[in-house]
Motif scaffolding. Sequence first.
Motif, short mmCIF file in Angstrom:
data_model
loop_
_atom_site.label_atom_id
_atom_site.label_comp_id
_atom_site.label_asym_id
_atom_site.label_seq_id
_atom_site.Cartn_x
_atom_site.Cartn_y
_atom_site.Cartn_z
N UNK A 174 3.64 5.78 -5.67
CA UNK A 174 3.47 5.85 -7.12
C UNK A 174 2.30 6.74 -7.51
N UNK A 175 1.23 6.71 -6.71
CA UNK A 175 0.05 7.53 -7.02
C UNK A 175 0.32 9.02 -6.81
N UNK A 176 1.35 9.36 -6.06
CA UNK A 176 1.71 10.77 -5.89
C UNK A 176 2.18 11.38 -7.21
N UNK A 177 2.63 10.52 -8.13
CA UNK A 177 3.08 10.98 -9.44
C UNK A 177 1.90 11.35 -10.35
N UNK A 235 0.82 -1.21 0.00
CA UNK A 235 0.00 0.00 0.00
C UNK A 235 0.86 1.26 0.00
N UNK A 236 1.95 1.24 0.76
CA UNK A 236 2.84 2.40 0.83
C UNK A 236 3.49 2.63 -0.53
N UNK A 291 -8.81 -11.33 4.02
CA UNK A 291 -7.96 -10.30 4.64
C UNK A 291 -7.32 -9.41 3.58
N UNK A 292 -6.80 -10.03 2.52
CA UNK A 292 -6.19 -9.24 1.44
C UNK A 292 -7.25 -8.37 0.76
N UNK A 293 -8.43 -8.93 0.56
CA UNK A 293 -9.50 -8.16 -0.06
C UNK A 293 -9.88 -6.96 0.80
N UNK A 294 -9.90 -7.15 2.11
CA UNK A 294 -10.19 -6.04 3.01
C UNK A 294 -9.14 -4.94 2.90
N UNK A 295 -7.88 -5.35 2.78
CA UNK A 295 -6.81 -4.37 2.62
C UNK A 295 -6.95 -3.62 1.30
N UNK A 296 -7.21 -4.36 0.23
CA UNK A 296 -7.37 -3.74 -1.09
C UNK A 296 -8.57 -2.80 -1.10
N UNK A 297 -9.65 -3.19 -0.42
CA UNK A 297 -10.82 -2.33 -0.33
C UNK A 297 -10.47 -1.03 0.39
N UNK A 298 -9.64 -1.11 1.42
CA UNK A 298 -9.20 0.10 2.12
C UNK A 298 -8.42 1.03 1.20
N UNK A 299 -7.56 0.47 0.36
CA UNK A 299 -6.81 1.27 -0.62
C UNK A 299 -7.78 1.92 -1.60
N UNK A 302 0.54 -7.53 -3.55
CA UNK A 302 -0.34 -8.17 -2.56
C UNK A 302 -0.42 -9.68 -2.78
N UNK A 303 -0.43 -10.09 -4.04
CA UNK A 303 -0.46 -11.54 -4.33
C UNK A 303 0.83 -12.20 -3.86
N UNK A 304 1.96 -11.58 -4.14
CA UNK A 304 3.25 -12.14 -3.74
C UNK A 304 3.34 -12.26 -2.21
#
Length: 156
Positions: free
Chosen positions: A55-58, A49-50, A96-104, A81-83
């Motif tokens: 990258x999104x700051x660009x 996420x970090x 859990x990964x889906x929850x993290x991705x949803x937060x992003x 995230x997959x790795x």
Amino acid sequence: MEAQGSRRRHLPVLLLWVNGLMTLGFSGARQQSELCNESLMLEKLPACGKSFEEMMKKVDSKKWCNLTEFIMYYDNFTQCTEREANNASCFWPNPLAEGFITGIHKQFFSNCTSEKVHWEDPPDEILITLILVPVLLTCAMITLVVWCSKRSDILV
């Protein structure tokens, strides 16, 4: 002769065994030997996420809703995230990964709502034309077929 009969009895078993090995090999199936280490995965996912955030700051925040502007960054985030899930012996995607991705998604794309298009009927003149043309063509074709079938002299 008896050895040949013995081979014939073992042949179906051998074929089933080879088929099972080939099925496992070709499908890429592997048994997960370790249990999912959820705490390790949750510890490593924020790094993805970090990195995505950096990258999104660009990208100009006004262009965050245009996927073509950041598709490569999002692909890197997804692969990360997959790795990390696989490194923690977890399947991906998982809750859990889906929850993290949803937060992003909520962090970056919460303002990207699609506006509903309000469909309207065309004006009556166009609507009547669009209805009548196929109806009249169908009637004309039926009339032509009936007329030709009654005039058998022109078919010979």
